[in-house]
Enzyme design. Structure first.
Site, PDB file in Angstrom:
ATOM      1  CE1 TYR A  63      -3.060  -2.995   0.240  1.00  0.00           C
ATOM      2  CE2 TYR A  63      -3.406  -2.545   2.557  1.00  0.00           C
ATOM      3  CZ  TYR A  63      -3.666  -3.299   1.435  1.00  0.00           C
ATOM      4  OH  TYR A  63      -4.540  -4.359   1.511  1.00  0.00           O
ATOM      5  N   GLY A 212     -18.372  -3.772  -0.802  1.00  0.00           N
ATOM      6  CA  GLY A 212     -18.259  -3.782  -2.262  1.00  0.00           C
ATOM      7  C   GLY A 212     -17.478  -2.596  -2.786  1.00  0.00           C
ATOM      8  CG  PHE A 215     -21.849  -0.695  -5.957  1.00  0.00           C
ATOM      9  CD1 PHE A 215     -21.932   0.156  -7.050  1.00  0.00           C
ATOM     10  CD2 PHE A 215     -22.891  -1.587  -5.726  1.00  0.00           C
ATOM     11  CE1 PHE A 215     -23.043   0.115  -7.892  1.00  0.00           C
ATOM     12  CE2 PHE A 215     -23.987  -1.637  -6.561  1.00  0.00           C
ATOM     13  CZ  PHE A 215     -24.065  -0.781  -7.651  1.00  0.00           C
ATOM     14  CB  ALA A 217     -21.489   2.807   1.285  1.00  0.00           C
TER      15      ALA A 217
END
Length: 345
Positions: A63, A212, A215, A217
């Protein structure tokens, strides 16, 4: 809206690790989801999580790369390290625009040492192989991880996106504490084989992207708000030809959440929580208000009938598009060569 409640503790796996029932995926504050969050704001979010009872932090050396681990190292100074369960990962290298997966012993050791320095800790609580190296027998990778446990550099071992047979082979070398996998109302393929294997072996389950990738949310409107360099813009499920189909699932979740008096995100997270006390979702966010909403999912109680209703609207045909593009393989169900091939090579 369901209000946030106290965050209970759960046992993750059968080796002794205890974590907050909901964790925090830290990736999005540093990488892949658009412009990294300013460091002071990111640290404020992490501190808020700890004070709220969410103490299971998930990061990776990929990250940034590396910048997310450095951020956590800074955030966990001044006595906060002892308040969290810290999970990081190894195995994915980004170099010159290419992605490589590595799991040989020398690399495992070197990358662990580097993560310890970046995180500024003496020991990593949970150390995952982020993706399985299909060139190296899993027994070889696990052998080095076992040594790191014996040396006190890591406490527990995890795998991410591994096949059932890989999990079994790894677990035979040294107990696996947790398997991290994508699990949500729009990613349910793990229920067929991976989840039952984990439960048979007493391995905890860490669900990443339980919303997701946002998505569940925000629905299709999420795409309009994404930065140009947000990796989600490249994912098949977020392409317009699939969004029109996938929004039907989101609309059904919205309708049900309205009846429940919670947000769609809380309902989707509650569904993951209701999979069992051996499951810990790790939703990520860059905003404190979204974090507060996410922990509110812990107070959303679903009846068996409501669980069945959610599962009936979240069938495989409800979602169009693969989880990743063809140039971003998940290495799910990946197999490694037999142990004997390494010894005789």
């Amino acid at each position: 809206m369901a209000e946030a409640c106290g965050v209970k503790r759960i046992k993750l796996g059968s080796q002794g690790l205890e974590v907050s029932a909901q964790g925090l995926g830290c990736m999005c504050v540093s990488a892949f989801y658009g412009t990294p969050k300013p460091e002071p704001d990111a640290i404020a979010l992490l501190h808020h999580a700890i004070h709220s009872g969410v103490t299971f932090f998930d990061t990776s050396d990929s990250y940034g790369p590396h910048t997310n681990e450095v951020l956590l190292g800074k955030a966990l100074k001044d006595g906060l390290r002892e308040k969290v369960e810290l999970a990081t990962k190894f195995g994915i290298i980004y170099a010159e625009g290419k992605r490589e997966i590595k799991g040989d012993p020398a690399y495992v050791r070197a990358t662990c040492e580097a993560s310890l320095k970046r995180l500024n800790v003496a020991c990593i609580d949970l150390y995952y192989q982020h993706r399985v190296d299909t060139r190296v027998p899993i027994e070889i990778t696990m052998g080095e991880l076992k040594k790191l446990v014996e040396e006190g550099k890591i406490k527990y071992i995890g795998l991410s996106e591994a096949s059932a047979s890989t999990i079994r082979r790894a677990h035979a070398v040294h107990p696996i504490t947790a398997v991290q996998l994508e699990w949500s109302l729009w990613s349910r393929d793990v229920e067929e084989e991976i989840v039952p294997t984990c439960r048979e072996l007493g391995i905890g389950i860490v669900a990443y992207s339980p919303l997701g990738r946002g998505f569940l949310a925000s629905g299709p409107k999420l795409v309009e708000k994404l930065d140009n360099d947000d990796v989600r813009k490249t994912l098949p499920r977020f392409q317009q030809e699939n969004l029109d189909h996938n929004k039907i699932l989101y609309e059904k979740v919205c309708a049900m959440s309205e009846k429940k008096g919670c947000t769609p995100a809380q309902l989707a997270l509650a569904w993951v929580h209701h999979q069992g006390d051996d499951v810990c979702p790790i939703p990520g966010t860059t905003k404190i208000q979204n974090f507060n909403q996410n922990i509110g999912a812990l107070s959303v109680k679903l009846t068996p009938e409501e669980m069945s209703e959610l599962e009936s609207i979240a069938q495989p045909e409800s979602v169009k598009g693969e989880r990743y593009s063809s140039i971003m393989p998940t290495f799910k169900n990946s197999e490694t060569p037999p142990f004997s091939s390494w010894k005789t090579a």
